[in-house]
Design a protein around this motif. Structure first.
Motif, PDB file in Angstrom:
ATOM      1  N   GLY A  19       0.776  -1.222   0.000  1.00 62.60           N
ATOM      2  CA  GLY A  19       0.000   0.000   0.000  1.00 62.60           C
ATOM      3  C   GLY A  19       0.818   1.287   0.000  1.00 62.60           C
ATOM      4  N   HIS A  20       2.119   1.213  -0.047  1.00 59.53           N
ATOM      5  CA  HIS A  20       2.977   2.393   0.006  1.00 59.53           C
ATOM      6  C   HIS A  20       3.219   2.970  -1.377  1.00 59.53           C
ATOM      7  CE1 HIS A  20       6.867   4.567   0.429  1.00 59.53           C
ATOM      8  NE2 HIS A  20       6.315   4.959   1.552  1.00 59.53           N
ATOM      9  N   GLY A  21       3.043   2.171  -2.357  1.00 57.19           N
ATOM     10  CA  GLY A  21       3.349   2.585  -3.723  1.00 57.19           C
ATOM     11  C   GLY A  21       4.388   1.656  -4.301  1.00 57.19           C
ATOM     12  N   THR A  22       5.394   2.198  -4.907  1.00 55.28           N
ATOM     13  CA  THR A  22       6.415   1.385  -5.544  1.00 55.28           C
ATOM     14  C   THR A  22       7.489   0.986  -4.545  1.00 55.28           C
ATOM     15  OG1 THR A  22       6.045   2.691  -7.528  1.00 55.28           O
ATOM     16  CG2 THR A  22       7.957   1.264  -7.523  1.00 55.28           C
ATOM     17  N   GLU A  23       7.700  -0.316  -4.396  1.00 58.21           N
ATOM     18  CA  GLU A  23       8.803  -0.797  -3.579  1.00 58.21           C
ATOM     19  C   GLU A  23      10.049  -0.789  -4.454  1.00 58.21           C
ATOM     20  OE1 GLU A  23       5.739  -2.463  -3.366  1.00 58.21           O
ATOM     21  OE2 GLU A  23       5.433  -1.340  -1.522  1.00 58.21           O
ATOM     22  N   ALA A  24      11.129  -0.181  -3.973  1.00 59.49           N
ATOM     23  CA  ALA A  24      12.365  -0.119  -4.751  1.00 59.49           C
ATOM     24  C   ALA A  24      13.387  -1.066  -4.147  1.00 59.49           C
ATOM     25  CB  ALA A  24      12.911   1.307  -4.759  1.00 59.49           C
ATOM     26  N   ARG A  25      14.054  -1.819  -5.020  1.00 57.05           N
ATOM     27  CA  ARG A  25      15.092  -2.764  -4.596  1.00 57.05           C
ATOM     28  C   ARG A  25      16.329  -2.535  -5.445  1.00 57.05           C
ATOM     29  NH1 ARG A  25      11.941  -8.234  -5.369  1.00 57.05           N
ATOM     30  NH2 ARG A  25      11.242  -7.070  -7.162  1.00 57.05           N
ATOM     31  N   ILE A  26      17.481  -2.801  -4.839  1.00 54.50           N
ATOM     32  CA  ILE A  26      18.737  -2.728  -5.584  1.00 54.50           C
ATOM     33  C   ILE A  26      19.549  -3.989  -5.315  1.00 54.50           C
ATOM     34  CG2 ILE A  26      18.821  -0.200  -5.566  1.00 54.50           C
ATOM     35  CD1 ILE A  26      20.972  -0.425  -3.336  1.00 54.50           C
ATOM     36  N   ALA A  27      20.414  -4.320  -6.258  1.00 52.45           N
ATOM     37  CA  ALA A  27      21.331  -5.456  -6.102  1.00 52.45           C
ATOM     38  C   ALA A  27      22.525  -5.001  -5.277  1.00 52.45           C
ATOM     39  CB  ALA A  27      21.776  -5.949  -7.469  1.00 52.45           C
ATOM     40  N   GLU A 107      15.369   4.373  11.354  1.00 51.21           N
ATOM     41  CA  GLU A 107      14.156   4.913  10.743  1.00 51.21           C
ATOM     42  C   GLU A 107      14.427   6.282  10.126  1.00 51.21           C
ATOM     43  OE1 GLU A 107      10.252   4.564  12.427  1.00 51.21           O
ATOM     44  OE2 GLU A 107      10.918   2.972  13.768  1.00 51.21           O
ATOM     45  N   THR A 108      15.237   7.094  10.792  1.00 53.35           N
ATOM     46  CA  THR A 108      15.604   8.408  10.261  1.00 53.35           C
ATOM     47  C   THR A 108      16.454   8.260   9.006  1.00 53.35           C
ATOM     48  OG1 THR A 108      15.504   9.419  12.452  1.00 53.35           O
ATOM     49  CG2 THR A 108      16.782  10.581  10.785  1.00 53.35           C
ATOM     50  N   ASP A 109      17.421   7.331   9.039  1.00 49.89           N
ATOM     51  CA  ASP A 109      18.286   7.101   7.877  1.00 49.89           C
ATOM     52  C   ASP A 109      17.489   6.628   6.666  1.00 49.89           C
ATOM     53  OD1 ASP A 109      20.525   7.722   9.430  1.00 49.89           O
ATOM     54  OD2 ASP A 109      21.046   5.614   9.793  1.00 49.89           O
ATOM     55  N   LEU A 110      16.510   5.783   6.904  1.00 48.33           N
ATOM     56  CA  LEU A 110      15.738   5.160   5.822  1.00 48.33           C
ATOM     57  C   LEU A 110      14.538   6.042   5.467  1.00 48.33           C
ATOM     58  CD1 LEU A 110      15.965   1.489   7.119  1.00 48.33           C
ATOM     59  CD2 LEU A 110      17.279   2.528   5.253  1.00 48.33           C
ATOM     60  N   LYS A 111      14.820   7.211   4.950  1.00 54.41           N
ATOM     61  CA  LYS A 111      13.811   8.235   4.672  1.00 54.41           C
ATOM     62  C   LYS A 111      12.735   7.779   3.681  1.00 54.41           C
ATOM     63  CE  LYS A 111      17.032  12.108   5.408  1.00 54.41           C
ATOM     64  NZ  LYS A 111      17.807  11.378   6.352  1.00 54.41           N
ATOM     65  N   ASN A 112      13.072   6.868   2.801  1.00 52.34           N
ATOM     66  CA  ASN A 112      12.122   6.407   1.789  1.00 52.34           C
ATOM     67  C   ASN A 112      11.352   5.165   2.213  1.00 52.34           C
ATOM     68  OD1 ASN A 112      12.736   8.459  -0.073  1.00 52.34           O
ATOM     69  ND2 ASN A 112      14.563   7.357  -0.692  1.00 52.34           N
ATOM     70  N   CYS A 113      11.499   4.801   3.469  1.00 54.53           N
ATOM     71  CA  CYS A 113      10.784   3.636   4.003  1.00 54.53           C
ATOM     72  C   CYS A 113       9.796   4.104   5.063  1.00 54.53           C
ATOM     73  CB  CYS A 113      11.756   2.639   4.617  1.00 54.53           C
ATOM     74  SG  CYS A 113      12.919   1.933   3.433  1.00 54.53           S
ATOM     75  N   GLU A 114       8.673   3.436   5.100  1.00 54.48           N
ATOM     76  CA  GLU A 114       7.667   3.705   6.128  1.00 54.48           C
ATOM     77  C   GLU A 114       7.515   2.445   6.952  1.00 54.48           C
ATOM     78  OE1 GLU A 114       2.943   4.879   6.542  1.00 54.48           O
ATOM     79  OE2 GLU A 114       3.792   4.547   4.560  1.00 54.48           O
ATOM     80  N   PHE A 115       7.445   2.607   8.271  1.00 48.49           N
ATOM     81  CA  PHE A 115       7.313   1.466   9.174  1.00 48.49           C
ATOM     82  C   PHE A 115       6.002   1.562   9.919  1.00 48.49           C
ATOM     83  CE2 PHE A 115      11.751   2.361   8.402  1.00 48.49           C
ATOM     84  CZ  PHE A 115      12.189   1.127   7.955  1.00 48.49           C
ATOM     85  N   VAL A 116       5.238   0.475   9.859  1.00 50.67           N
ATOM     86  CA  VAL A 116       3.921   0.459  10.495  1.00 50.67           C
ATOM     87  C   VAL A 116       3.853  -0.712  11.481  1.00 50.67           C
ATOM     88  CG1 VAL A 116       2.787   1.557   8.539  1.00 50.67           C
ATOM     89  CG2 VAL A 116       2.910  -0.935   8.638  1.00 50.67           C
ATOM     90  N   ASP A 117       3.011  -0.538  12.473  1.00 52.77           N
ATOM     91  CA  ASP A 117       2.767  -1.596  13.453  1.00 52.77           C
ATOM     92  C   ASP A 117       1.623  -2.469  12.971  1.00 52.77           C
ATOM     93  OD1 ASP A 117       4.728  -0.745  15.356  1.00 52.77           O
ATOM     94  OD2 ASP A 117       3.375   0.880  15.908  1.00 52.77           O
ATOM     95  N   TRP A 118       1.755  -3.771  13.191  1.00 49.47           N
ATOM     96  CA  TRP A 118       0.735  -4.716  12.765  1.00 49.47           C
ATOM     97  C   TRP A 118      -0.554  -4.526  13.567  1.00 49.47           C
ATOM     98  CZ3 TRP A 118      -0.799  -7.879   9.130  1.00 49.47           C
ATOM     99  CH2 TRP A 118      -1.702  -8.880   9.422  1.00 49.47           C
ATOM    100  N   ASN A 119      -0.434  -4.338  14.863  1.00 48.35           N
ATOM    101  CA  ASN A 119      -1.615  -4.289  15.754  1.00 48.35           C
ATOM    102  C   ASN A 119      -2.096  -2.882  16.000  1.00 48.35           C
ATOM    103  OD1 ASN A 119      -1.747  -7.103  16.177  1.00 48.35           O
ATOM    104  ND2 ASN A 119      -0.030  -6.969  17.572  1.00 48.35           N
TER     105      ASN A 119
END
Length: 120
Positions: A19-27, A107-119
């Motif tokens: 639901g975040h949009g495009t997941e980006a991955r790199i080798a 979390e601060t370093d990973l600016k393009n990532c969003e972290f959510v809680d399951w519950n």
């Protein structure tokens, strides 16, 4: 992808929350001698020495570049005996409970990532 949660424990089975949009991955290359790393491990990148340019386990108190989170390992790897090619997420929405080594600095370093809680 199978069920998004374990019916017995009611916890997520995948690291991606979607639901975040495009997941980006790199080798990437995980440095030799790191051992077995599970999917969802936060990674930093060595910036000095023989391992420079390869990735290892992020640690906020680390050195040689490992003190800055660069991404999240997409699959389990075994880098015990040699460096291994792998894939790392640099953008996406993730279940906080499934990410190993995540702290507020990562979390601060990973600016393009969003972290959510399951519950929630």
């Amino acid at each position: 992808m199978g069920a998004i949660y374990d019916t017995a424990t009611r916890t997520p089975t995948e690291i991606l929350a979607g639901g975040h949009g495009t997941e980006a991955r790199i080798a990437i290359t995980v440095a030799s001698g790191i051992g077995v790393l599970n999917k969802g491990t936060v990674l930093g990148q060595y910036n000095t020495g023989a391992a420079s340019g390869t990735f290892g386990i992020y640690s906020n108190t680390g050195s040689n570049g490992l003190d800055t989170a660069k991404g999240i390992l997409a699959d389990r790897v075994d880098a015990t005996a040699s460096g291994v090619n792998a894939t790392m997420y640099t953008h996406g929405r993730f279940y906080r409970e499934k990410i190993s080594g995540l702290d507020s600095n990562a979390e601060t370093d990973l600016k393009n990532c969003e972290f959510v809680d399951w519950n929630v």
